[in-house]
Design an enzyme around this catalytic site. Structure first.
Site, PDB file in Angstrom:
ATOM      1  CG  ASP A   1      -9.709  -0.153   5.254  1.00  0.00           C
ATOM      2  OD1 ASP A   1      -9.601  -0.563   4.089  1.00  0.00           O
ATOM      3  OD2 ASP A   1      -8.849  -0.326   6.136  1.00  0.00           O
TER       4      ASP A   1
ATOM      5  CE  LYS B   1      -3.877  -2.359   2.247  1.00  0.00           C
ATOM      6  NZ  LYS B   1      -4.642  -2.637   3.480  1.00  0.00           N
TER       7      LYS B   1
ATOM      8  CD  GLN C   1      -3.714  -4.265   6.716  1.00  0.00           C
ATOM      9  OE1 GLN C   1      -3.889  -3.193   6.148  1.00  0.00           O
ATOM     10  NE2 GLN C   1      -4.054  -5.407   6.154  1.00  0.00           N
TER      11      GLN C   1
HETATM   12  N1  GUN Z   1      -7.201  -6.891   6.302  1.00  0.00           N
HETATM   13  C1  GUN Z   1      -7.568  -7.606   5.211  1.00  0.00           C
HETATM   14  N2  GUN Z   1      -8.088  -6.773   4.279  1.00  0.00           N
HETATM   15  C2  GUN Z   1      -8.048  -5.531   4.790  1.00  0.00           C
HETATM   16  C3  GUN Z   1      -8.445  -4.260   4.301  1.00  0.00           C
HETATM   17  O1  GUN Z   1      -8.958  -4.083   3.187  1.00  0.00           O
HETATM   18  N3  GUN Z   1      -8.208  -3.214   5.134  1.00  0.00           N
HETATM   19  C4  GUN Z   1      -7.669  -3.367   6.367  1.00  0.00           C
HETATM   20  N4  GUN Z   1      -7.511  -2.286   7.118  1.00  0.00           N
HETATM   21  N5  GUN Z   1      -7.306  -4.522   6.856  1.00  0.00           N
HETATM   22  C5  GUN Z   1      -7.498  -5.602   6.059  1.00  0.00           C
END
Ligand code: GUN
Length: 288
Positions: free
Chosen positions: A120, A53, A97
């Site tokens: 998110d 990311k 996350q």
């Molecule tokens: N863990 C697995 N997929 C995601 C996501 O799209 N965002 C976040 N913050 N954690 C995740």
């Protein structure tokens, strides 16, 4: 039949180009779009995802901040950081996350986030707006799946979509979005999960299958109607039978499904890159 490969890398690149253009425009106005990414603990997959990311953000002119807490951090310190990021006018997007280490409550922390920065789409206000069909920041993986289906010109109106998996991150929001009124939606959605009975009987009626169960290669050719479109959200690291001692990445869909489906996303290179691209898109949305 050999399914057309739905190229997530290519589609993600399209979004990156658009995001880069919008970042540059924001920078011209003195706004540096900024994404703060919080991690608690050392989950190896989370470390890799966050690195991807951050790398992608840099390429499109989005500034990223990585904030890492040890697994035994004081939760109050994490809460305070979230509140500081909420208040910081130079931070436009915040991401926590997941998963968090054992003993940590993700909901409590997510509830503290400013919904305007919730890139998110996990905050209860974002989820509520999504369910009501109001404009809001949408969760990244569902948004990426919608984009792929749109760019493949797959008409979903009245079509049967089987979603396998009821997670808050993918299954439930994508099922919700696709059943809503509007272009690229209007689908008849079947939401299947670990307690569903006769899963193949449902999936074999579907025009589109979205596999987000988190179980390696669980969707086999017999479960797929010939000509269906298959979107594979899973990603699993499994021993490689051709190279003893080595691993490979596989999805929730068995590779032989290629022989039955009309189009299918690969793993890797399908949904994964879309999730990163839509995160950056949400960040510039929030900054704008
Ligand atoms: N863990 C697995 N997929 C995601 C996501 O799209 N965002 C976040 N913050 N954690 C995740």
């Amino acid at each position: 039949m050999s399914a057309k490969r739905i190229d997530g890398k290519l589609r993600a690149q399209e979004i990156h180009e658009e995001v880069a253009r919008r970042s540059e425009e924001l920078r011209g106005r003195g706004i540096v779009p900024t994404l703060a990414m919080m991690r608690v603990g050392e989950d190896p997959a989370s470390i890799v995802y966050l690195r991807k990311k951050a790398e992608a953000a840099e390429k499109v002119g989005v500034q990223s901040k990585n904030i890492v807490f040890p697994e035994d951090a004081n939760p109050e310190e994490v809460r305070q950081t979230m509140q500081d990021l909420n208040q910081d006018p130079n931070v436009h997007g915040i991401l926590l996350q997941l998963p968090l280490p054992k003993g940590w409550d993700a909901q409590v922390l997510l509830n503290l986030m400013d919904p305007a920065k919730d890139v998110d789409g996990f905050h209860p206000v974002s989820v509520g707006k999504l369910v009501r069909g109001e404009p809001t920041l949408l969760p990244c993986t569902p948004l990426g799946i919608l984009y792929l289906l749109h760019r493949e010109q797959i008409d979903l109106s009245g079509k049967v979509v089987a979603v396998i998996g009821r997670s808050n991150i993918v299954g439930r929001p994508v099922a919700n979005l696709l059943s809503q009124k509007g272009p690229g939606r209007d689908a008849t959605v079947i939401l299947l999960h670990s307690r569903s009975k006769e899963i193949p009987a449902w999936t074999s009626q579907a025009d589109v299958i979205i596999a987000a169960a988190g179980q390696a290669q669980m969707i086999t050719p017999e479960m797929v109607r010939p000509g269906a479109v298959v979107i594979d959200v899973g990603i699993h690291r499994v021993p490689n039978p051709d190279k003893p001692g080595k691993f490979k990445l596989v999805g929730d869909v068995h590779p032989d499904v290629k022989e039955v489906a009309s189009a299918m996303t690969p793993v890797p290179g399908g949904v994964g890159p879309m999730t990163v691209a839509t995160l950056l898109q949400n960040t510039v949305d929030a900054a704008e």
